[in-house]
Write an enzyme that holds these catalytic residues in place. Structure first.
Site, short mmCIF file in Angstrom:
data_model
loop_
_atom_site.label_atom_id
_atom_site.label_comp_id
_atom_site.label_asym_id
_atom_site.label_seq_id
_atom_site.Cartn_x
_atom_site.Cartn_y
_atom_site.Cartn_z
N ARG A 254 18.45 -11.46 21.59
CA ARG A 254 17.78 -10.53 20.90
C ARG A 254 18.51 -9.47 20.08
O ARG A 254 17.95 -8.77 19.05
CB ARG A 254 16.88 -9.64 22.08
CG ARG A 254 15.69 -10.75 22.60
CD ARG A 254 14.54 -9.78 22.92
NE ARG A 254 13.41 -10.81 23.28
CZ ARG A 254 12.42 -10.47 24.19
NH1 ARG A 254 12.33 -9.22 24.41
NH2 ARG A 254 11.61 -11.25 24.49
N ASP B 238 3.19 5.59 23.81
CA ASP B 238 4.30 4.29 24.15
C ASP B 238 5.80 4.90 23.99
O ASP B 238 5.95 5.92 23.44
CB ASP B 238 4.04 3.35 23.30
CG ASP B 238 4.60 1.85 23.71
OD1 ASP B 238 4.01 0.97 24.08
OD2 ASP B 238 5.88 1.72 23.33
#
Ligand code: SAM
Length: 268
Positions: free
Chosen positions: A35, A139
């Site tokens: 990633r 978030d």
């Protein structure tokens, strides 16, 4: 570029754990490598260590956010786990609240928050609740929050939204916006988004009558899960409904809860 060394892997996982509660087992090293490696190369850095220096520094804000986005999954879609929305509808019909305040904690792109809003707008128009209702989506990622605020989605993400609701609450894009859908203003005016790290004080939001904390606990270790759930429940009114993902098992917390259905609890 060199491979991700164990000590560098631990620098990354320690930083993510300290800042936002993420836990990575040793087995996740290949995932972390895959990633982050493209990002490290894109920035012209020569090693993962240089990248950790970058995201650890005081000036790291934007790049730290980028690393968070790369290491977490933002997957979400409208009316995910539909039984939860059915239960919320039944609860509203039973209690006929004059006002209702809902928190979509870890809202990602906002699909959950707007799904709740569609449900409440329907119930309001049927006279089953008052007009004073709101949904707050929060978030850690500012990227997903910026997107959520636009209310624009690939139509595919609304695959579980009924045709009637699509007509009532969405505008279909044309020409260069073909394939996109925009949530209508009359729904968006009930929905707000803001940044909140679930590992930090949450007293700036709420109190709420309903909290959705779904599909985020999977990132945390046992101690962090317990702290996050208790902190979030601290913002839920007594008697309020608490939702977690059905795959997330029991709600790990010290706050007394009455289980109602898979992933659904009532605060005592
Ligand atoms: C898989 S999404 C869940 C979205 C939605 N609740 C659902 O169930 O479809 C998980 C979200 O948790 C957010 N997240 C991870 N750690 C967080 C933290 N410490 N504080 C707030 N949000 C966090 C991620 O940015 C991501 O958008």
């Amino acid at each position: 570029m060199e491979a991700l060394r164990d000590d560098t892997f631990h620098r990354i996982t320690n930083l993510m754990h300290a800042e936002i509660g993420l836990s990575f087992a040793e087995s996740k090293k290949p995932l972390v490598t895959s990633r982050l490696s493209a990002r490290v190369q894109r920035l012209g850095l020569h090693s993962f260590d240089e990248y950790v220096d970058l995201i650890s520094g005081h000036e790291a804000g934007g790049e730290f956010q980028m690393a968070v986005d790369l290491l977490t999954t933002n997957e979400t879609y409208f009316f995910r786990e539909p039984a939860h929305f059915d239960l919320l509808a039944r609860e509203v019909m039973r209690t006929k609240p004059r006002r209702l305040s809902v928190w979509s904690a870890a809202s990602s792109f906002g699909d959950e928050a707007y799904s709740i809003a569609m449900l409440l707008a329907d119930l309001q128009s049927q006279g089953r609740m008052g007009a004073d209702w709101s949904v707050l989506g929060t978030d850690i990622s500012d990227r997903v929050l910026r997107s959520a605020s636009t209310g624009i989605y690939p139509a595919e993400r609304l695959r579980h939204v009924s045709t009637e609701r699509l007509k009532r609450y969405c505008l279909r894009g044309e020409d260069e916006s073909e394939g996109l859908v925009q949530i209508q203003d009359r729904l968006r005016e009930h929905v707000r988004f803001g940044q909140l790290n679930l590992c930090q004080d949450a007293s700036c939001v709420g109190p709420f009558d309903v909290v959705f904390l779904r599909n985020v606990l999977i990132y945390f270790d046992a101690a962090t899960k317990r702290a996050v759930v208790d902190r979030v429940l601290g913002r839920l009114r007594p008697g309020g409904l608490f939702f977690i993902g059905t795959a997330e098992g029991r709600a790990p917390c010290t706050t007394p809860l009455q289980p109602l259905a898979p992933g659904v609890f009532r605060k005592a």
